[in-house]
Motif scaffolding. Structure first.
Motif, PDB file in Angstrom:
ATOM      1  N   CYS A 124      -7.612  -2.204  -0.773  1.00 31.10           N
ATOM      2  CA  CYS A 124      -6.247  -1.689  -0.881  1.00 31.10           C
ATOM      3  C   CYS A 124      -5.928  -0.867   0.362  1.00 31.10           C
ATOM      4  O   CYS A 124      -6.760  -0.092   0.832  1.00 31.10           O
ATOM      5  CB  CYS A 124      -6.100  -0.794  -2.102  1.00 31.10           C
ATOM      6  N   LEU A 125      -4.720  -1.041   0.877  1.00 25.32           N
ATOM      7  CA  LEU A 125      -4.228  -0.181   1.950  1.00 25.32           C
ATOM      8  C   LEU A 125      -3.277   0.812   1.307  1.00 25.32           C
ATOM      9  O   LEU A 125      -2.263   0.423   0.733  1.00 25.32           O
ATOM     10  CB  LEU A 125      -3.484  -0.993   3.005  1.00 25.32           C
ATOM     11  N   LEU A 126      -3.606   2.070   1.410  1.00 20.81           N
ATOM     12  CA  LEU A 126      -2.804   3.117   0.791  1.00 20.81           C
ATOM     13  C   LEU A 126      -2.315   4.087   1.844  1.00 20.81           C
ATOM     14  O   LEU A 126      -3.010   4.364   2.810  1.00 20.81           O
ATOM     15  CB  LEU A 126      -3.636   3.882  -0.243  1.00 20.81           C
ATOM     16  N   GLY A 127      -1.113   4.587   1.645  1.00 25.54           N
ATOM     17  CA  GLY A 127      -0.585   5.576   2.563  1.00 25.54           C
ATOM     18  C   GLY A 127       0.881   5.838   2.293  1.00 25.54           C
ATOM     19  O   GLY A 127       1.499   5.214   1.427  1.00 25.54           O
ATOM     20  N   GLU A 128       1.433   6.748   3.044  1.00 23.86           N
ATOM     21  CA  GLU A 128       2.842   7.102   2.919  1.00 23.86           C
ATOM     22  C   GLU A 128       3.720   5.905   3.289  1.00 23.86           C
ATOM     23  O   GLU A 128       3.275   4.977   3.965  1.00 23.86           O
ATOM     24  CB  GLU A 128       3.172   8.282   3.842  1.00 23.86           C
ATOM     25  N   ALA A 129       4.965   5.974   2.857  1.00 24.83           N
ATOM     26  CA  ALA A 129       5.931   4.909   3.161  1.00 24.83           C
ATOM     27  C   ALA A 129       6.195   4.836   4.667  1.00 24.83           C
ATOM     28  O   ALA A 129       6.185   5.851   5.368  1.00 24.83           O
ATOM     29  CB  ALA A 129       7.238   5.174   2.415  1.00 24.83           C
ATOM     30  N   LYS A 130       6.397   3.627   5.146  1.00 20.60           N
ATOM     31  CA  LYS A 130       6.814   3.363   6.529  1.00 20.60           C
ATOM     32  C   LYS A 130       5.794   3.757   7.593  1.00 20.60           C
ATOM     33  O   LYS A 130       6.160   4.135   8.697  1.00 20.60           O
ATOM     34  CB  LYS A 130       8.157   4.051   6.833  1.00 20.60           C
ATOM     35  N   VAL A 131       4.495   3.656   7.271  1.00 19.62           N
ATOM     36  CA  VAL A 131       3.477   3.966   8.278  1.00 19.62           C
ATOM     37  C   VAL A 131       2.817   2.711   8.849  1.00 19.62           C
ATOM     38  O   VAL A 131       1.979   2.823   9.733  1.00 19.62           O
ATOM     39  CB  VAL A 131       2.392   4.926   7.734  1.00 19.62           C
ATOM     40  N   GLY A 132       3.174   1.528   8.329  1.00 16.63           N
ATOM     41  CA  GLY A 132       2.653   0.281   8.887  1.00 16.63           C
ATOM     42  C   GLY A 132       1.614  -0.430   8.052  1.00 16.63           C
ATOM     43  O   GLY A 132       0.873  -1.269   8.565  1.00 16.63           O
TER      44      GLY A 132
ATOM     45  N   TYR B  85      -6.072 -13.736  -0.446  1.00 11.29           N
ATOM     46  CA  TYR B  85      -4.899 -13.496  -1.272  1.00 11.29           C
ATOM     47  C   TYR B  85      -4.377 -12.110  -0.921  1.00 11.29           C
ATOM     48  O   TYR B  85      -5.120 -11.134  -0.954  1.00 11.29           O
ATOM     49  CB  TYR B  85      -5.271 -13.563  -2.756  1.00 11.29           C
ATOM     50  N   VAL B  86      -3.109 -12.047  -0.558  1.00  7.83           N
ATOM     51  CA  VAL B  86      -2.487 -10.774  -0.210  1.00  7.83           C
ATOM     52  C   VAL B  86      -1.339 -10.538  -1.172  1.00  7.83           C
ATOM     53  O   VAL B  86      -0.514 -11.424  -1.392  1.00  7.83           O
ATOM     54  CB  VAL B  86      -1.961 -10.782   1.244  1.00  7.83           C
ATOM     55  N   LYS B  87      -1.288  -9.360  -1.748  1.00  5.32           N
ATOM     56  CA  LYS B  87      -0.202  -9.019  -2.663  1.00  5.32           C
ATOM     57  C   LYS B  87       0.404  -7.689  -2.222  1.00  5.32           C
ATOM     58  O   LYS B  87      -0.311  -6.720  -2.001  1.00  5.32           O
ATOM     59  CB  LYS B  87      -0.716  -8.903  -4.092  1.00  5.32           C
ATOM     60  N   PHE B  88       1.713  -7.695  -2.077  1.00  4.49           N
ATOM     61  CA  PHE B  88       2.429  -6.483  -1.698  1.00  4.49           C
ATOM     62  C   PHE B  88       3.104  -5.898  -2.922  1.00  4.49           C
ATOM     63  O   PHE B  88       3.776  -6.607  -3.662  1.00  4.49           O
ATOM     64  CB  PHE B  88       3.475  -6.787  -0.627  1.00  4.49           C
ATOM     65  N   LEU B  89       2.919  -4.618  -3.132  1.00 12.76           N
ATOM     66  CA  LEU B  89       3.559  -3.918  -4.244  1.00 12.76           C
ATOM     67  C   LEU B  89       4.423  -2.804  -3.686  1.00 12.76           C
ATOM     68  O   LEU B  89       4.023  -2.075  -2.796  1.00 12.76           O
ATOM     69  CB  LEU B  89       2.515  -3.313  -5.182  1.00 12.76           C
ATOM     70  N   ASP B  90       5.608  -2.687  -4.247  1.00  9.39           N
ATOM     71  CA  ASP B  90       6.482  -1.584  -3.890  1.00  9.39           C
ATOM     72  C   ASP B  90       6.623  -0.744  -5.146  1.00  9.39           C
ATOM     73  O   ASP B  90       7.395  -1.067  -6.043  1.00  9.39           O
ATOM     74  CB  ASP B  90       7.839  -2.093  -3.410  1.00  9.39           C
TER      75      ASP B  90
ATOM     76  N   ALA C 174       2.438  -4.251   7.933  1.00 16.30           N
ATOM     77  CA  ALA C 174       2.174  -4.862   9.237  1.00 16.30           C
ATOM     78  C   ALA C 174       0.672  -5.013   9.465  1.00 16.30           C
ATOM     79  O   ALA C 174       0.208  -6.048   9.968  1.00 16.30           O
ATOM     80  CB  ALA C 174       2.802  -4.030  10.352  1.00 16.30           C
ATOM     81  N   MET C 175      -0.091  -4.011   9.082  1.00 15.05           N
ATOM     82  CA  MET C 175      -1.545  -4.092   9.241  1.00 15.05           C
ATOM     83  C   MET C 175      -2.131  -5.169   8.337  1.00 15.05           C
ATOM     84  O   MET C 175      -2.999  -5.935   8.763  1.00 15.05           O
ATOM     85  CB  MET C 175      -2.199  -2.754   8.953  1.00 15.05           C
ATOM     86  N   ALA C 176      -1.664  -5.243   7.087  1.00 19.77           N
ATOM     87  CA  ALA C 176      -2.154  -6.266   6.161  1.00 19.77           C
ATOM     88  C   ALA C 176      -1.864  -7.663   6.696  1.00 19.77           C
ATOM     89  O   ALA C 176      -2.711  -8.559   6.615  1.00 19.77           O
ATOM     90  CB  ALA C 176      -1.529  -6.080   4.785  1.00 19.77           C
ATOM     91  N   LEU C 177      -0.671  -7.870   7.252  1.00 15.50           N
ATOM     92  CA  LEU C 177      -0.331  -9.175   7.822  1.00 15.50           C
ATOM     93  C   LEU C 177      -1.172  -9.492   9.050  1.00 15.50           C
ATOM     94  O   LEU C 177      -1.587 -10.636   9.250  1.00 15.50           O
ATOM     95  CB  LEU C 177       1.156  -9.231   8.163  1.00 15.50           C
ATOM     96  N   GLN C 178      -1.464  -8.493   9.866  1.00 19.06           N
ATOM     97  CA  GLN C 178      -2.309  -8.709  11.040  1.00 19.06           C
ATOM     98  C   GLN C 178      -3.737  -9.059  10.625  1.00 19.06           C
ATOM     99  O   GLN C 178      -4.362  -9.954  11.198  1.00 19.06           O
ATOM    100  CB  GLN C 178      -2.316  -7.466  11.932  1.00 19.06           C
ATOM    101  N   ILE C 179      -4.254  -8.377   9.616  1.00 19.03           N
ATOM    102  CA  ILE C 179      -5.586  -8.685   9.091  1.00 19.03           C
ATOM    103  C   ILE C 179      -5.615 -10.108   8.546  1.00 19.03           C
ATOM    104  O   ILE C 179      -6.523 -10.889   8.844  1.00 19.03           O
ATOM    105  CB  ILE C 179      -6.003  -7.666   8.009  1.00 19.03           C
ATOM    106  N   ALA C 180      -4.598 -10.456   7.745  1.00 20.03           N
ATOM    107  CA  ALA C 180      -4.528 -11.800   7.159  1.00 20.03           C
ATOM    108  C   ALA C 180      -4.446 -12.865   8.244  1.00 20.03           C
ATOM    109  O   ALA C 180      -5.129 -13.894   8.175  1.00 20.03           O
ATOM    110  CB  ALA C 180      -3.325 -11.898   6.224  1.00 20.03           C
TER     111      ALA C 180
END
Length: 76
Positions: free
Chosen positions: A29-37, A66-71, A40-46
């Motif tokens: 999981c990539l966790l962090g504040e909103a709008k920090v990238g 498998y990549v899943k984006f949650l908002d 973009a990082m998940a897509l670059q890794i993928a």
């Protein structure tokens, strides 16, 4: 207590998708504040994994992912 090197050497099956960073059959999981990238990082890794391109100068092993984006909004 064992050192990190002792723990590493005791693990028999360490198949990495990204060298010394992301292992096969893992959940990450990539966790962090909103709008920090994070997206973009998940897509670059993928992209690196799917096209066998080094990621941050680390070797990758081409595989399916498998990549899943949650908002999510936390209500307080």
């Amino acid at each position: 207590m064992k050192t990190i090197e002792e723990l590493r050497s005791s693990i028999v099956d360490m198949n990495y998708i990204i060298e010394n960073m992301i292992r096969e059959n893992g959940l990450y999981c990539l966790l962090g504040e909103a709008k920090v990238g994070k997206s973009a990082m998940a897509l670059q890794i993928a992209n690196s994994i799917c096209n066998n391109i080094p990621f941050l100068d680390l070797k990758t092993n081409k595989t399916w992912i498998y990549v899943k984006f949650l908002d999510t909004k936390i209500l307080t």
